[in-house]
Write an enzyme that holds these catalytic residues in place. Sequence first.
Site, PDB file in Angstrom:
ATOM      1  N   HIS A  11       0.859  -1.172   0.000  1.00 31.63           N
ATOM      2  CA  HIS A  11       0.000   0.000   0.000  1.00 31.63           C
ATOM      3  C   HIS A  11       0.894   1.220   0.000  1.00 31.63           C
ATOM      4  O   HIS A  11       2.065   1.138   0.343  1.00 31.63           O
ATOM      5  CB  HIS A  11      -0.968   0.039   1.181  1.00 31.63           C
ATOM      6  N   ASP A 148       5.645  -2.531  13.137  1.00 29.00           N
ATOM      7  CA  ASP A 148       4.625  -2.391  12.097  1.00 29.00           C
ATOM      8  C   ASP A 148       3.797  -3.664  12.006  1.00 29.00           C
ATOM      9  O   ASP A 148       3.761  -4.451  12.963  1.00 29.00           O
ATOM     10  CB  ASP A 148       5.272  -1.998  10.753  1.00 29.00           C
ATOM     11  N   ARG A 421       0.287  13.328   7.013  1.00 27.54           N
ATOM     12  CA  ARG A 421      -0.287  14.526   7.625  1.00 27.54           C
ATOM     13  C   ARG A 421      -0.121  15.751   6.745  1.00 27.54           C
ATOM     14  O   ARG A 421       0.933  15.934   6.118  1.00 27.54           O
ATOM     15  CB  ARG A 421       0.404  14.831   8.963  1.00 27.54           C
ATOM     16  N   ALA A 422      -1.146  16.603   6.727  1.00 26.06           N
ATOM     17  CA  ALA A 422      -1.013  17.929   6.128  1.00 26.06           C
ATOM     18  C   ALA A 422      -0.481  18.856   7.216  1.00 26.06           C
ATOM     19  O   ALA A 422      -0.996  18.868   8.331  1.00 26.06           O
ATOM     20  CB  ALA A 422      -2.361  18.419   5.637  1.00 26.06           C
ATOM     21  N   ASN A 535      -6.436  22.480  11.582  1.00 25.96           N
ATOM     22  CA  ASN A 535      -5.715  22.083  10.377  1.00 25.96           C
ATOM     23  C   ASN A 535      -6.093  20.653  10.026  1.00 25.96           C
ATOM     24  O   ASN A 535      -5.771  19.718  10.737  1.00 25.96           O
ATOM     25  CB  ASN A 535      -4.209  22.189  10.633  1.00 25.96           C
ATOM     26  N   THR A 536      -6.768  20.490   8.900  1.00 22.08           N
ATOM     27  CA  THR A 536      -7.074  19.140   8.435  1.00 22.08           C
ATOM     28  C   THR A 536      -6.605  19.028   6.991  1.00 22.08           C
ATOM     29  O   THR A 536      -6.455  20.029   6.299  1.00 22.08           O
ATOM     30  CB  THR A 536      -8.582  18.827   8.578  1.00 22.08           C
TER      31      THR A 536
HETATM   32 FE   FE2 Z   1       6.331  -1.618   7.314  1.00 20.61          FE
END
Ligand code: FE2
Lengths: 598, 82
Positions: A11, A148, A421-422, A535-536
């Site tokens: 992904h 992860d 993130r923005a 902030n989004t």
């Molecule tokens: Fe990973």
Amino acid sequence: MRILGLSFDYHDAAAALVVDGVPVAAAQEERFTRVKHDRRLPESAARWCLARANLDAGDLDAIVFYEKPFRKLTRILAGSIATFPRSAAMFRRAAGAWLDERLWVGPRIERALGVPPSKILFCEHHLSHAASAFFASPFDEAAVLVVDGVGEWATASLGRGRRAEGGGWELSLDAEQRYPHSLGLLYSAFTAYLGFEVNEGEYKVMGLAPYGRPRFADRVRAMLAPFGDGSFRLDLDWFAFHRDPARAFAARFEREFGPARAPGAGDPAEDARFCDVAASVQLVCEELVLAMARQAARRAGSKNLCLAGGVALNATANARLLREGGFERIWIQPAAGDAGGALGAALYAAHALGRPPRWEMTRADLGPEHSTAEAADALRRAGLAFEEMRGEDELCSRAAGLLAEGKTLGWHQGRSEWGPRALGQRSILADPRPAEMKRTLNEKIKFRELFRPFAPSAVEESFGELFDAGSPVPDAYRFMLAVAPVREAARARLGAAAHVDGSARAQLVERGRLPLYHRLISRFGDLTGTAAVLNTSFNLKGEPIVETPEDAIATFAASGLDALALGPLLVARRPSGKTEARRRPWAASETPSDGWAW
Amino acid sequence: MESEPAAGFFVRAKEALARAGRAAARAQAAALLTLAYFLVIGPAALLARALGADPLSIRRAARTGWIARRAGPARETLTKAG
Ligand SMILES: [Fe+2]
């Protein structure tokens, strides 16, 4: 030395270009193709990286893939053997995907970019994550923790980075926990149980947790049998991810926690049981991250910690690490998920093949930028009336004025952000004071679940007055990677930003690092007494964050945004007759993500 | 004017044929992979069980889940895909 890092096939495909140890360009493929979580070979991102540095693929010294495909295949085969005969469907899906494309990573890169096989390298998945943190951190020496879902075999790794004896720096991972015993996969199984999309909805579980009590925490602890040193062994009776391509959790989940939540069912925050389940898995996740970090510190003998891997995006767990981990300083890679592996792989190779100087990632804007002329063209084509501001002062004054009037503003400035993130380059901004602003943003623009709050950005001068940030060195807050309690006295001024537990995922905005954004928020503070904005990210639900001026204009047109700033060009109001928010179909988000463990 | 519906018919027929072809290929691939599962993975699983192998560390008793890693020289390990 010029090195291109690539991550793809699972992904969030991405490309990152490192020249003489310095990342000059990095971006996710989805920002170009507009397919959310695009996982295909990132040709567009790679070509943009090269163009940005005026290079051809032939100028590259190496292209580094972010994991070892054949080692991953052995894990999948071993998994099929261990779960025979229940893994037939899993084997069919996995073997199909591998024969189709995953076995041919090298040849595919050769074909796409026209480079000889001798220039294609492979960096282990967790080494890529580790390098994305350590080689971007300010540390001379640090403990390193990667957590992860799974890479090849490792699901968590402990290591260290330090100055090498002969000069340069070295990074090593000394111990790992292996598949299927994975904190990321455990969290994803709960994400699926709670009716959210795996690899996407983990944030929602974290957002839901504060509404509940962790009354199932003991049951969650029992399913993973912790050893006390951060490692654990999952009881596979609870899970299906290791043998079923379509299911993450086994029937036992529903026997113990009750029926799973259907995807798309009503507001989960109104069902105490789901909130309690979320609170329980979140609590156990925090405990394990803390235990793992302590283990990493003990082994490396360091007071500094570098953190990466998808679990490092859990801002609540990170907040506990900052407070309770006992570290002097913690540095987390903003693109902690697999997209960040592209940057890490390139940095690792740069330090393995050469001896570049150290580089510290102080800002996240490594993506493309677009000229004022491009933006003006796009606005004219869209038939939108705009004014050109004379300098940053006028831009910030006008924009702050609009925000203070309660307007929502699309803010498109400079180079786009690296990571999910923005941070003030591709953001939608609004007044954080009225609690209703949350509803307004949701109903007009974001269409997301109401139980999740929006994050605030605050300037350094007022950060400590608004939030109880605790940590002496607030690296994590620069990239919105940790939550912090909103101070009691500031609650009323941040009505739309505080979560139900009084926390906020606040961004620290420093004058020296983000001068334009700092000026805008300061100006808003002059007008309102609160030097913070909501902030989004600048996107509609299910779509990637906007990249070009065209993307921004399309989102402006399709949403109920009140105003738009593209660089110095300001669209101060919506054209009449186009004031209705048109909810766009978000096809891309409805395709379930594929292959999260195989 | 008259040829349009006919052309449309041929286009549709061609698409249907292509769809059927893809479906047949998928079914064939699925059949082959299922065969491989039972003929290759199956015996391997029986052998592994007979030898007491535990590739997913499900049964093995241990005091820790951390496994020590040996790292080769950075430059050489980068060249291998496995
Ligand atoms: Fe990973």
